[in-house]
Motif scaffolding. Structure first.
Motif, PDB file in Angstrom:
ATOM      1  N   LEU A  64       0.815  -1.219   0.000  1.00 36.42           N
ATOM      2  CA  LEU A  64       0.000   0.000   0.000  1.00 36.42           C
ATOM      3  C   LEU A  64       0.848   1.268   0.000  1.00 36.42           C
ATOM      4  N   GLN A 110      -7.362  -0.680  -3.465  1.00 37.55           N
ATOM      5  CA  GLN A 110      -6.528  -0.325  -2.313  1.00 37.55           C
ATOM      6  C   GLN A 110      -6.011   1.103  -2.438  1.00 37.55           C
ATOM      7  N   SER A 114      -6.666   3.977   0.341  1.00 39.95           N
ATOM      8  CA  SER A 114      -5.556   4.725   0.925  1.00 39.95           C
ATOM      9  C   SER A 114      -5.701   6.226   0.709  1.00 39.95           C
ATOM     10  N   ALA A 134      -5.418   5.857   6.415  1.00 36.43           N
ATOM     11  CA  ALA A 134      -5.194   5.516   5.004  1.00 36.43           C
ATOM     12  C   ALA A 134      -4.763   4.056   4.869  1.00 36.43           C
ATOM     13  N   GLY A 135      -3.839   3.636   5.728  1.00 36.03           N
ATOM     14  CA  GLY A 135      -3.410   2.236   5.684  1.00 36.03           C
ATOM     15  C   GLY A 135      -4.531   1.287   6.053  1.00 36.03           C
ATOM     16  N   GLY A 138      -7.053   1.238   3.079  1.00 35.97           N
ATOM     17  CA  GLY A 138      -6.470   0.573   1.915  1.00 35.97           C
ATOM     18  C   GLY A 138      -6.466  -0.928   2.078  1.00 35.97           C
ATOM     19  N   GLY A 174       0.549   2.669   6.308  1.00 39.58           N
ATOM     20  CA  GLY A 174       0.208   4.004   6.788  1.00 39.58           C
ATOM     21  C   GLY A 174       1.368   4.676   7.507  1.00 39.58           C
TER      22      GLY A 174
END
Length: 202
Positions: A64, A110, A114, A134-135, A138, A174
């Motif tokens: 990611l 993903q 993210s 975000a992580g 995703g 992230g």
């Protein structure tokens, strides 16, 4: 009577050629890095023995990385999604990923997950919490697509798969991305992009 003056709306500057070039470069570089991560996945699967099937979830956050990094540096809508898709194209076309073209669908999902937290802040907040979310998104969004393709629904370890993948997303996809972005910013190599310009104005 004259009409009241309405101030023009503030518009975000358009994409510059340098932004596009950087996005492509990041996508290509991480395409190769993701391929290397696949090799690490195979090795970890062996080391984990009977639990080796979970190795992909343990490392998943590593796939990611490029989206939050691209968004944080370029700060343009869709930069993260595009960078992830470019990386997947490199994996499929140039490195022969066994996943095949469906990898690009997963990459788009993903990447969207993210990038979503940054979009919700209108690309103005880049703190640890935003990177962590975000992580999480995703990893979480694409998990359900992968679960459908891989037949994980109904398995006893379904929740364990989801939890491990989301945790990996937070840490590797992230927080580690935030570390990379801050390190790049300290070197000055991204001063000519939005991250540098906005830092100078603050």
């Amino acid at each position: 009577m004259a009409a009241p003056h309405t101030p023009p709306a503030t518009r975000r500057p358009g994409w510059a050629m340098a932004d596009l070039v950087l996005m492509v470069v990041l996508g290509v570089v991480f395409g190769f890095a993701y391929w290397a991560l696949v090799q690490a996945w195979n090795g970890l699967s062996i080391l984990m023995g009977p639990a080796g099937d979970l190795a992909q979830h343990v490392l998943f956050g590593g796939w990611l990385l490029v989206a939050p990094i691209a968004v944080a540096i370029i700060r343009r809508p869709f930069a993260g999604i595009a960078a992830e898709v470019i990386a997947s194209v490199v994996e499929v076309v140039f490195l022969g990923s066994p996943v095949g073209p469906t990898l690009m669908i997963a990459a788009a999902i993903q990447g969207a997950g993210s990038e979503l937290p940054f979009a919700l802040t209108r690309y103005r907040r880049f703190g640890w919490a935003v990177f962590a979310v975000a992580g999480l998104l995703g990893a979480g969004l694409v998990f359900f697509y992968s679960a459908f393709r891989s037949g994980w629904y109904g398995q006893e370890i379904f929740a364990l798969r989801l939890a491990v993948q989301c945790l990996s997303g937070i840490v590797l996809g992230g927080l580690l991305a935030k570390v990379v972005v801050d390190a790049l910013a300290r070197t000055g190599v991204v001063d000519n992009f939005a991250i540098g310009r906005q830092r100078d104005r603050s």
